[in-house]
Design an enzyme around this catalytic site. Structure first.
Site, short mmCIF file in Angstrom:
data_model
loop_
_atom_site.label_atom_id
_atom_site.label_comp_id
_atom_site.label_asym_id
_atom_site.label_seq_id
_atom_site.Cartn_x
_atom_site.Cartn_y
_atom_site.Cartn_z
N GLU A 116 61.15 59.73 -23.13
CA GLU A 116 60.71 60.88 -22.35
C GLU A 116 60.97 62.10 -23.23
O GLU A 116 62.09 62.60 -23.30
CB GLU A 116 61.49 60.99 -21.04
N ASP B 77 65.96 58.78 -21.31
CA ASP B 77 65.80 60.00 -20.56
C ASP B 77 66.10 61.23 -21.44
O ASP B 77 66.99 61.20 -22.29
CB ASP B 77 66.76 59.97 -19.37
#
Length: 731
Positions: A463, A410
């Site tokens: 990401e 993330d």
């Protein structure tokens, strides 16, 4: 007469000692005597029990706060236990915690301080072990700036004076083996800071925790808990090159995929999800599931991204072995499991990692380096070996203990740039004066290289929302080493386009075509994630313009375009059947919508789209090279139509994909094709069975000897309104 003076007693009595075993336990006293000391503030009397003694020997109370000792005339140390008698008559007996040698070896401490103890989770935290022939739990924690650390729990009335831990050399690691403590015990660490105030912390390495809002750690023993049955999957995975395999990923938040409303909106457990979610994902032809974080976190509304227990499976849905069962069921059904992993930041909850021993242990002290302004969280100090070790071992822990097939990292962009979401003097340049976080870059490279080394066939996915170069390039070529990267550029361009009223789309045709310019710069996954259906952005079906019918037609056309575009695919739960409301992490998806024809037929379409996608190698075998893609026509902006070809390694296998993003049917629309033959219409998003108007090409067309678009032959097709068509070449 006591062998200690009051000055020597005070560090124990006041819980201000770094080596309680220096005074407590058994010690030589002259050449022919030993002294046994015990500190137990809840005991009125303490007795020494040993096979070396003919009878119980009572220890002398040398301080009224609970410090006892007894001198025994002997030349050698001996094995013993202590029996305690409480003020109210209760008795308990156990081995003396301060009679044991350290459990961690010097080599463990060396590797940890070096940052290379890759499975340090097997040593740090709380482990049920048999140590020196005695069963109990060894507790270890890293708190380098602490003045004192204690284990507290029900077993000592949460009193930090009772089980004070020993600091192991200069490692910053504290340890204590407590006999008789087993699985299920609730505990915390009580830490005395250099400034003299006390902190109560959960165990950073705990495998399990209380169900929120409680947050104490729980002793958990993995041994014998679960027997995996996914050998076939794991063997196949190790030999699989996922870059050349189909990947249709279903992103799921376990807490809101489905709930039990008749039971006060109860969560489904991991095992209930294994019965329902696995069947659903398989039935609708997804290849992978991506789980939003399942590490322990205090707030449901954080979606799991504000992690406080990096090694603890969230207790909301069950125990660690229950999550293992869920993953095993996915694997037995040939479905891969990707897990969201959050090394980019951590919250400031008082029981968590922040200012763990009163100092900046896991984070930077300087807020310009150590705090995320956007999220109100701390940033890990990636340059500190012990912190890097914590995170690397955490990644390997999920791959090891839970057979996870991939880690999606993330917020990578926030890790890569020192000036991320900062201005002016709010950030500190690196040693070369640049904005790149060199320590984070090195950490990510190390994470990727070591993960793939230990577990061939796994995926690491970034990401990463910027144009940082080489995210999915191998580390030996100077890249970050991720397997794949989320294509945030495609997502932004494509959604901006499809949300336009069709009458204006011709002015934004570049949104469709420009992503192909950089489509092969990285190994991309096209994503329509949870982030796109929250915070007033609207659900996928509600993003679509037009009336009720057009909304569904638009969404079917958009999905067909996404699946034909080079790159793997990820969609978020609810988008497959047209969830009207934005995603709400505290509620179930609106499954009742499947009672309505339009929603059920949209789900049927996605199911077939996933099936066709898996069957056709041209749609996935060459995703990351121009060898697998060829434009047919990217210029028909006036009609909002594009067409291109996707190719497999076998030159006889290719797909012609044509998309009409206006609500106008185009008859006699000519498309150039590379070969003479029959072109089977294997997908028509406008088919009646998908709630379309059912115009199309009657299952396929023959090519004509009519040169078109720089090709020697062409097909003349009917292009339905708001549609996507796939044609498969047949000889």
């Amino acid at each position: 007469m006591a062998t200690l003076n009051e000055h020597e007693m005070n560090p124990i009595l006041n819980a201000q000692i770094k080596d309680p075993a220096y005074l407590l336990g058994m010690h030589q006293l002259g050449e022919e005597k030993v002294v046994i000391r015990a500190f137990e503030p809840y005991a009125e009397k303490v007795f020494l029990i040993s096979d070396q003694l003919e009878e119980e020997v009572e220890l002398e109370l040398i301080h009224g706060d609970g410090l006892f000792e007894r001198v025994i005339e002997t030349e050698e140390f001996f094995d013993y236990e202590l029996k305690y008698r409480g003020y109210h008559g209760g008795e308990w007996q156990r081995k003396d915690p301060y009679s044991f040698q350290p459990y961690l070896s010097d080599y463990d401490l060396y590797l940890f301080s070096e940052g290379n103890h890759h499975r340090v989770y097997e040593k740090m935290g709380a482990h049920v072990v048999t140590h020196q022939g005695v069963k109990g739990t060894v507790f270890t924690v890293w708190a380098p700036e602490a003045e004192r650390v204690s284990v507290i729990g029900n077993f000592n009335s949460w009193d930090g004076r009772v089980h004070q831990m020993k600091l192991l050399g200069h490692s910053g690691v504290w340890e204590l083996f407590i006999p008789g403590i087993g699985e299920g015990e609730v505990y915390r660490f009580e830490i005395l800071s250099k400034e003299g105030y006390t902190l109560i912390k959960s165990d950073p390495y705990a495998f399990y925790s209380e169900v929120r809002p409680a947050n104490a750690s729980v002793v958990y023993d993995y041994n014998g808990k679960y027997e995996w049955q996914d050998d076939h999957w794991m063997e196949k995975r190790a030999k699989t090159n996922w870059l050349e395999r189909p990947m249709s990923i279903y992103e799921v938040n376990l807490g809101s995929w489905a709930r039990v409303p008749e039971e006060e909106n109860r969560f489904l457990s991991y095992r209930e999800l294994a019965d329902k979610l696995v069947d659903y994902v398989k039935e609708h032809n997804y290849t992978h599931v991506e789980l939003m974080p399942v590490a322990e976190h205090p707030l449901d509304e954080s979606w799991g991204y504000q992690v406080t227990g990096y090694f603890a499976v969230t207790s909301r849905f069950g125990k660690p072995e229950d999550l293992m069962y869920l993953i095993d069921e996915f694997h037995k059904n040939d479905i891969g499991v990707i897990l969201d992993w959050v090394p980019g930041h951590f919250p400031k909850d008082a029981h968590g990692l922040g200012r763990f021993d009163g100092s900046a242990v896991y984070e930077h002290l300087d807020p310009r380096l150590g705090e995320h302004q956007d999220w109100g969280t701390y940033i890990f100090n990636y340059g500190r070996n012990e912190v890097k070790n914590f995170l690397i071992s955490n990644a390997l822990y999920w791959l090891d203990k839970f057979h996870i097939d991939g880690l999606r990292v993330d917020a990578v962009a926030s890790m890569l740039y020192l000036d991320y979401s900062r201005e002016g003097d709010q950030w500190v340049p690196n040693k070369y004066g640049g904005r790149e976080n060199l320590e984070a870059i090195e950490f990510l490279q190390y994470f990727n290289s070591i993960s793939h080394e230990y577990y061939p066939g796994i995926l690491t996915i970034a990401e990463e929302s910027t144009a940082f170069e080489g995210v999915s390039k191998p580390t030996y070529l100077g890249g970050l080493g991720f397997s794949m990267k989320w294509n945030m550029g495609w997502m932004n361009d494509a959604l901006e386009y499809i949300e336009k009223d069709p009458i204006y789309r011709k002015y934004h045709h570049n949104n469709l075509t420009f992503p192909f310019v950089y489509a092969f710069n990285e190994n991309f996954i096209l994503v329509l994630s949870h982030d796109e259906v929250v915070h007033m952005k609207g659900s996928m079906i509600n993003k679509m313009p037009g009336d009720y019918w057009q909304k569904f037609a638009n969404l079917r056309a958009f999905y067909s375009y996404m699946y034909a575009h080079p790159g793997k695919n990820l969609t978020f739960m609810g988008g497959e059947f047209g969830q009207w409301k934005e995603w709400n992490a505290t509620q179930s998806l609106d499954w009742n919508l499947l009672d309505f024809e339009a929603h059920q037929k949209l789900l049927d379409f996605v199911t077939d789209l996933n099936g066709i996608y898996q069957e056709e190698a041209a749609l996935w075998e060459i995703d990351f090279s121009y060898d697998g893609f060829e434009w047919i026509d990217c210029h028909d902006a006036d009609n909002s139509i594009i067409s291109f070809m996707r190719k497999a390694k076998n030159p006889d296998e290719f797909i012609i994909a044509v998309f009409n993003f206006t609500p106008i049917e185009r008859s006699n629309y000519r498309v150039g094709v590379p070969r003479e033959g029959y072109y089977e219409e294997i997908l028509n998003s406008n088919a009646e069975k998908y709630w379309g108007s059912n115009s199309g090409n009657m299952g396929g067309v023959w090519s004509e000897d009519h040169p078109w678009q720089n090709r020697e032959c062409s097909i003349n097709i009917t292009l339905p309104p708001l549609s996507g068509l796939y044609f498969k070449f047949k000889r």
